[in-house]
Design an enzyme around this catalytic site. Structure first.
Site, PDB file in Angstrom:
ATOM      1  N   ILE A  94       0.729  -1.234   0.194  1.00 18.11           N
ATOM      2  CA  ILE A  94       0.109  -0.062   0.031  1.00 18.11           C
ATOM      3  C   ILE A  94       0.869   1.201  -0.034  1.00 18.11           C
ATOM      4  O   ILE A  94       0.514   1.998  -0.705  1.00 18.11           O
ATOM      5  CB  ILE A  94      -0.916  -0.138   1.247  1.00 18.11           C
ATOM      6  CG1 ILE A  94      -1.760  -1.180   1.041  1.00 18.11           C
ATOM      7  CG2 ILE A  94      -1.770   1.248   1.243  1.00 18.11           C
ATOM      8  CD1 ILE A  94      -2.815  -1.263   2.402  1.00 18.11           C
ATOM      9  N   CYS A  95       2.096   1.276   0.722  1.00 20.81           N
ATOM     10  CA  CYS A  95       2.685   2.306   0.882  1.00 20.81           C
ATOM     11  C   CYS A  95       3.070   3.003  -0.577  1.00 20.81           C
ATOM     12  O   CYS A  95       3.196   4.225  -0.491  1.00 20.81           O
ATOM     13  CB  CYS A  95       4.143   1.931   1.633  1.00 20.81           C
ATOM     14  SG  CYS A  95       3.728   1.589   3.415  1.00 20.81           S
ATOM     15  N   PRO A  96       3.739   2.120  -1.349  1.00 21.96           N
ATOM     16  CA  PRO A  96       3.967   2.892  -2.731  1.00 21.96           C
ATOM     17  C   PRO A  96       2.805   3.602  -3.409  1.00 21.96           C
ATOM     18  O   PRO A  96       3.009   4.605  -3.887  1.00 21.96           O
ATOM     19  CB  PRO A  96       4.863   1.836  -3.622  1.00 21.96           C
ATOM     20  CG  PRO A  96       4.469   0.682  -2.915  1.00 21.96           C
ATOM     21  CD  PRO A  96       4.154   0.888  -1.579  1.00 21.96           C
ATOM     22  N   LEU A 146       2.510   6.974  -1.517  1.00 26.45           N
ATOM     23  CA  LEU A 146       3.628   7.955  -1.775  1.00 26.45           C
ATOM     24  C   LEU A 146       3.827   8.513  -3.174  1.00 26.45           C
ATOM     25  O   LEU A 146       4.199   9.298  -3.645  1.00 26.45           O
ATOM     26  CB  LEU A 146       4.951   7.217  -1.300  1.00 26.45           C
ATOM     27  CG  LEU A 146       5.217   6.896   0.368  1.00 26.45           C
ATOM     28  CD1 LEU A 146       6.214   5.898   0.477  1.00 26.45           C
ATOM     29  CD2 LEU A 146       5.470   8.176   0.916  1.00 26.45           C
TER      30      LEU A 146
END
Length: 203
Positions: free
Chosen positions: A59-61, A64
């Site tokens: 999920i993080c990418p 970001l």
């Protein structure tokens, strides 16, 4: 107070909305360099701290990348962005070099390996599968260093950068227009409210 120059945790409580955020000093990966970030350098500017659990995840990418694509809009509002995770600056560099999504980032990627800052903001995960990491916490800090808005998600739920930008714009409007407040889903150009007895029961 938080001071991470030597990665020594000194935070004792979570920052609350309306209170001044603690001092911090963290290493960050920024434009192919390792730099030192201090809260003092953001005095006079809006600052968004964008915590995420870890590099090289799922999920993080997506979050970001969306943040990177809207970075110029935040800059136009007079705000700076700093992303923060427990990874080191070297892991940030490796991820930036390997991922097309993360390669779009031009804001500083701060390293909080001892989760000093995550603890200070009350988003450190003590136990469970995410133990040792932070939750998805977003914090909007005004030019005086006061926390004006925060959002904390379970790590399985991604955030909306467009909503984050809207919150920043609302916080900025309220600061610049004393006595006015922003109603639900307010966006720039829409009507605001001026609290008072005459308004009671009229909405």
């Amino acid at each position: 107070m938080v001071h991470d120059k030597h990665n020594t945790p000194t935070a004792s409580c979570a920052v609350a909305v309306g209170s001044e955020v603690p001092d911090f000093e963290l290493a960050a990966y920024h434009k192919d360099k390792i730099v030192t970030l201090k809260r003092a350098q953001y005095r006079g500017k809006w600052l968004v701290l964008f915590f995420y659990p870890a590099d090289f995840t799922f999920i993080c990418p997506t979050e970001l990348e969306e943040l990177a694509e809207h970075y110029s809009a935040f800059r136009k509002e007079g705000a700076e962005i700093v992303s923060v995770s427990a990874d080191t600056v070297y892991v940030h560099k490796a991820w930036h070099d390997q991922s097309a999504a993360i390669g779009k980032i031009t804001f500083p990627m701060a390293a909080d390996p001892k989760v000093v800052l995550a603890r200070a903001f009350g988003i450190y995960v003590e136990e469970g599968e995410d133990a040792g990491l932070s939750l998805r916490g977003t914090f909007i800090i005004d030019p005086d260093g006061v926390l004006r808005a925060m959002e904390i998600h379970d790590n399985s739920i991604g955030r909306s950068v467009k909503e984050l930008l809207r919150k920043l714009q609302a916080a900025k409007f309220v600061r610049e227009h004393g006595g006015q407040v922003c109603p639900a889903s307010w966006e720039p150009g829409k009507k605001t409210l001026k609290p008072g007895l005459g308004l009671v029961g009229k909405i």
